[in-house]
Design a protein around this motif. Structure first.
Motif, PDB file in Angstrom:
ATOM      1  N   SER A 183       0.835  -1.196   0.000  1.00  0.00           N
ATOM      2  CA  SER A 183       0.000   0.000   0.000  1.00  0.00           C
ATOM      3  C   SER A 183       0.870   1.245   0.000  1.00  0.00           C
ATOM      4  O   SER A 183       2.040   1.209   0.399  1.00  0.00           O
ATOM      5  N   TRP A 226      -1.974   8.018   1.162  1.00  0.00           N
ATOM      6  CA  TRP A 226      -2.956   8.914   0.564  1.00  0.00           C
ATOM      7  C   TRP A 226      -2.577  10.347   0.927  1.00  0.00           C
ATOM      8  O   TRP A 226      -1.951  10.580   1.959  1.00  0.00           O
ATOM      9  N   THR A 233     -15.011   7.009  -3.578  1.00  0.00           N
ATOM     10  CA  THR A 233     -14.586   5.879  -4.386  1.00  0.00           C
ATOM     11  C   THR A 233     -14.821   4.601  -3.612  1.00  0.00           C
ATOM     12  O   THR A 233     -15.032   4.619  -2.391  1.00  0.00           O
ATOM     13  N   ALA A 287     -13.437   0.995  -2.347  1.00  0.00           N
ATOM     14  CA  ALA A 287     -12.173   0.281  -2.120  1.00  0.00           C
ATOM     15  C   ALA A 287     -12.107  -0.977  -2.969  1.00  0.00           C
ATOM     16  O   ALA A 287     -11.050  -1.339  -3.484  1.00  0.00           O
ATOM     17  N   GLN A 339      -9.554  -5.684  -5.525  1.00  0.00           N
ATOM     18  CA  GLN A 339      -8.569  -4.627  -5.742  1.00  0.00           C
ATOM     19  C   GLN A 339      -7.950  -4.140  -4.439  1.00  0.00           C
ATOM     20  O   GLN A 339      -6.746  -3.869  -4.375  1.00  0.00           O
ATOM     21  N   SER A 340      -8.734  -4.032  -3.380  1.00  0.00           N
ATOM     22  CA  SER A 340      -8.207  -3.538  -2.112  1.00  0.00           C
ATOM     23  C   SER A 340      -7.148  -4.474  -1.542  1.00  0.00           C
ATOM     24  O   SER A 340      -6.275  -4.049  -0.777  1.00  0.00           O
ATOM     25  N   PRO A 368      -3.702  -2.349  -3.727  1.00  0.00           N
ATOM     26  CA  PRO A 368      -4.078  -1.179  -2.920  1.00  0.00           C
ATOM     27  C   PRO A 368      -3.459   0.112  -3.421  1.00  0.00           C
ATOM     28  O   PRO A 368      -3.879   1.207  -3.020  1.00  0.00           O
ATOM     29  N   ASN A 427      -6.126   2.913  -5.820  1.00  0.00           N
ATOM     30  CA  ASN A 427      -6.920   4.022  -5.283  1.00  0.00           C
ATOM     31  C   ASN A 427      -6.034   5.096  -4.665  1.00  0.00           C
ATOM     32  O   ASN A 427      -6.357   6.293  -4.724  1.00  0.00           O
ATOM     33  N   GLU A 462     -12.738   7.026   0.639  1.00  0.00           N
ATOM     34  CA  GLU A 462     -13.342   5.700   0.712  1.00  0.00           C
ATOM     35  C   GLU A 462     -14.223   5.647   1.958  1.00  0.00           C
ATOM     36  O   GLU A 462     -13.783   6.031   3.036  1.00  0.00           O
ATOM     37  N   PRO A 516     -15.699   3.554   4.815  1.00  0.00           N
ATOM     38  CA  PRO A 516     -15.319   2.267   5.417  1.00  0.00           C
ATOM     39  C   PRO A 516     -16.404   1.192   5.357  1.00  0.00           C
ATOM     40  O   PRO A 516     -16.101   0.011   5.241  1.00  0.00           O
TER      41      PRO A 516
END
Length: 414
Positions: A157, A160, A171, A173, A177-178, A182, A185, A201, A203
């Protein structure tokens, strides 16, 4: 196309919707020429027109054979036929209805039911998928070679941006893809930050519902959709500018929330607004002044041999045929100074198609090999795409890197 619906089916709402779609078809056959499975199998029943006739026969007789369902199962739902159709036939929706009714009328074998149930229990749930992926990576040397290739590399990751702007977009997550990418995004958030947009995002937002919907678990799919609407709604009420999707497979599903929930009195209006707000990341950037990104100049400056890195662009079916955004990717990358390689058969599917690569492995592999040949015919150095499913599928057999296109822009931020 004239239809006479089997009387016991006439009271089912989705059957009436299917009949309306069937009546729009003039059986011209233009769709057959652009159907990936027909191109490979050369069987009328494995093209859109043939499948439409199979669904029509099912709705008129109330019966379906395993042989007919086999041809429905082989469809990728890529929607290339919808782009080609001169009559505007909503083929993907018709197929979803036909498949869902087939599940009710013709039970699958215990093994097939277990496989499909297992996919629904793992793929839409990031924590479960992450645990399974970790196990796969641990035991990768012990797995068959074909499974080893499906296990993606670890992508750590990335941070941000901490800035906050007046313009705010949401968006998703994402499920797969998350866990597997990671960085996607995060890269999108950093690029949008330079354009004065905060990307968030929520949660409590989860799966978009696509996996369940395409596996004919309709109620489950709708519950995933309602959950996302509930998670996003407080921010929507505060006036977010858009819901941005970085995986076009999710995006095309979210854009259908309004239709799929149109009969839900509690969610119909909310779902319609969510669909209106949903845009692919490429559509957002196509409307922005990219000069604000202050991108460092071309790939050539980064090459020790002073040769530009050439990029092949793969526009996923969900983006070009589903969301009707076929030109944005190449236009954005060209504006940013990237050298693009020539590709062939841009309209044809790579064979990923959600769970298709698992449920139809041989046909999926053939389509993958064809797509990689089309993408690498001009000898690019890398491939970029806009959907995580396509990204993982392509890189499982690709000799060159496969990435999400937003990562290229992110790396060029000065």
């Amino acid at each position: 196309m004239q239809t006479r619906i089997h009387p016991p089916l006439q009271t089912i709402d989705v059957v009436n919707e299917a009949e309306s779609i069937l009546r729009a078809c003039v059986h011209c056959g233009f769709c057959t020429a652009t159907c990936p499975t027909y191109q490979v199998l050369c069987d009328e029943r494995d093209g859109p027109r043939g499948r439409i006739y199979l669904i029509k026969q099912f709705l008129e007789t109330g019966t379906l054979t395993e042989a007919s369902r086999k041809h429905l199962d082989r469809c990728l739902s890529c929607r290339s036929c919808e782009t080609t159709c001169p009559s505007g036939v909503q083929y993907a929706r018709l197929l979803d209805i036909g498949r869902s009714l087939a599940e009710q009328k013709l039970p699958r074998s215990p093994g097939q039911r277990l496989l499909r149930w297992g996919l629904r229990q793992v793929l839409p749930h990031p924590a479960r998928f992450k645990a399974l992926l970790a196990a796969g990576r641990t035991f990768k040397p012990l797995l068959p070679e074909n499974l080893q290739k499906k296990i993606p590399p670890v992508r750590p990751s990335s941070p941000w941006p901490a800035n906050s702007h007046k313009r705010i977009m949401l968006t998703l997550a994402g499920c797969v893809q998350s866990t597997t990418a990671p960085t996607t995004n995060a890269a999108a958030a950093r690029v949008l930050d330079r354009l004065g947009i905060t990307l968030l995002e929520m949660p409590k937002a989860g799966c978009c519902g696509a996996v369940s919907q395409h596996l004919s678990a309709d109620d489950e799919a709708l519950n995933f959709m309602r959950n996302n609407i509930d998670a996003w709604w407080p921010a929507i009420e505060q006036g977010v500018d858009a819901i941005v999707t970085t995986a076009s497979g999710c995006g095309v599903t979210i854009q259908e929330y309004g239709h799929l929930l149109k009969d839900d009195p509690d969610y119909a209006d909310k779902a319609r607004l969510v669909s209106e707000l949903c845009k692919d990341l490429s559509e957002i950037l196509s409307e922005e002044d990219l000069s604000k990104l202050n991108l460092t100049r071309s790939d050539a400056a980064d090459s020790s041999e002073n040769e530009a890195i050439r990029t092949a662009v793969h526009c996923p079916c969900s983006l070009q045929h589903g969301m009707k955004q076929s030109d944005n990717l190449e236009s954005i990358l060209q504006q940013a100074g990237f050298e693009l390689a020539k590709t062939r058969d841009k309209h044809l599917c790579c064979g990923s198609a959600g769970t298709y690569s698992i449920l139809q492995p041989e046909l999926s592999q053939t389509l993958l090999n064809n797509k990689l040949a089309a993408l690498t015919s001009d000898q690019p150095d890398q491939i970029v795409t806009a959907n995580i499913g396509c990204q993982l599928h392509l890189e499982s057999q690709s000799d060159i890197p496969v990435r999400h296109w937003i990562e290229l822009l992110d790396e060029k931020l000065d």
